[in-house]
Design an enzyme around this catalytic site. Structure first.
Site, PDB file in Angstrom:
ATOM      1  N   TYR A  76      -2.274  -0.540   9.943  1.00  0.00           N
ATOM      2  CA  TYR A  76      -2.280  -0.903   8.524  1.00  0.00           C
ATOM      3  C   TYR A  76      -0.988  -0.469   7.835  1.00  0.00           C
ATOM      4  O   TYR A  76      -0.331  -1.268   7.160  1.00  0.00           O
ATOM      5  CB  TYR A  76      -3.483  -0.264   7.842  1.00  0.00           C
ATOM      6  CG  TYR A  76      -3.625  -0.600   6.380  1.00  0.00           C
ATOM      7  CD1 TYR A  76      -4.129  -1.829   5.984  1.00  0.00           C
ATOM      8  CD2 TYR A  76      -3.266   0.318   5.392  1.00  0.00           C
ATOM      9  CE1 TYR A  76      -4.264  -2.144   4.639  1.00  0.00           C
ATOM     10  CE2 TYR A  76      -3.398   0.015   4.052  1.00  0.00           C
ATOM     11  CZ  TYR A  76      -3.895  -1.217   3.676  1.00  0.00           C
ATOM     12  OH  TYR A  76      -4.021  -1.524   2.341  1.00  0.00           O
ATOM     13  N   SER A 104       0.853  -1.185   0.000  1.00  0.00           N
ATOM     14  CA  SER A 104       0.000   0.000   0.000  1.00  0.00           C
ATOM     15  C   SER A 104       0.891   1.238   0.000  1.00  0.00           C
ATOM     16  O   SER A 104       2.004   1.224   0.537  1.00  0.00           O
ATOM     17  CB  SER A 104      -0.891   0.012   1.248  1.00  0.00           C
ATOM     18  OG  SER A 104      -1.461   1.293   1.464  1.00  0.00           O
TER      19      SER A 104
END
Length: 273
Positions: A160, A147
């Site tokens: 995350y 990501s």
């Protein structure tokens, strides 16, 4: 020096984790349309079954192999089952991931641990057994889906972003050995993609990309991309430039862009004995 291996449909199976929804589901269909036999994994057996039905009539096929990526023993057995039923895994795409908002005033240890269990250790549980088999065959291609949050810390993305940063560092270190085994290792770091995962966000998501566009970019990276691919490039390259700034300056910019300074703290939880 010979070029590193790249998979093609005649070489064997493409295996995708986290394939029941979002970008994993779209990539599975794209690869099946190119003639791949695609093994798809998630915990949602019903969604995997509908995905397999959707692929009927395509040049390739999609075969469901349900499993929980946090189950290490189960994942090792799954890799063996895929190769026994469908054929050798030539391409492995580790896409399964989860996002829990993580705010400093309401830290939830279980949510943080769960994030790492799926986003990092869930990759390792599948990567170890499939790499053993690829090494014996002398070739393979592995893709880890990271990501753009890996480049620096974003508000509410502590768990995350940290899990994806760990995944990127992990891949960089492994590439030294994977190259010698003729296993192409790639990392794909998308920005905001319109999926059920991002639908949980309650803030503006710049350069939000439709999932079908993101899947096409990912498939293109499989065929011609280098070690890291990020998209949409205007957003991800802006993130990379921000990452080069001194922390104090970057902190002020992110604080301003996200409006985080104006966000109220959540009410404190009652203390537990």
């Amino acid at each position: 020096m010979a070029a590193l291996y790249r998979a093609n449909p005649s070489d064997g199976v493409a295996w995708i984790t986290g394939a029941s929804t979002g970008i994993g589901r779209a990539v599975a269909r794209d690869l099946a349309s190119q003639g791949y036999t695609v093994a798809v994994t998630s915990r949602d057996e019903e969604r995997l079954a509908t995905l397999a039905n959707d692929a009927i009539g395509l040049p390739g096929r999609i075969i469901p192999f349900p499993c929980d990526v946090t189950d290490g023993a189960g994942m090792r057995k799954l890799v063996a089952a895929i190769e026994k039923e469908a054929g050798a895994i030539a391409l492995a795409i580790f896409n399964a991931g989860i996002y829990h908002p993580t705010r400093g005033e309401r830290l939830d240890a279980l949510n943080i641990i769960n994030t790492f269990d799926i986003n990092l250790f869930g990759v390792i549980h599948g990567l170890a057994p499939v790499t053993d088999r690829m090494r014996l065959r002398g070739r393979g291609q592995v893709v880890l889906v990271g990501s753009a949050s890996c480049y620096f810390g974003w508000p509410s993305a502590a768990a995350y972003g940290a899990s994806k940063a760990a995944l990127n560092n992990f891949a960089e270190a492994l590439k030294h050995d994977f190259d010698k085994m003729n296993i192409r290792l790639q990392v794909i770091n998308p920005g905001f993609i319109d999926t059920p995962l991002t639908a949980r966000n309650h803030f503006a998501m710049p350069a939000l990309m439709p999932v079908e566009h993101a899947a096409r970019r990912m498939v293109k990276a499989l065929h011609s991309g280098g070690f890291e691919t990020s998209f949409p490039w205007r957003f991800t390259w802006s993130m990379k430039l921000l990452a080069m700034l001194p922390f104090a300056l970057r902190y002020r910019i992110i604080h301003h862009l996200t409006g985080w300074k104006k966000r109220p703290l959540a009410a404190p939880r009652k203390l537990r004995d």
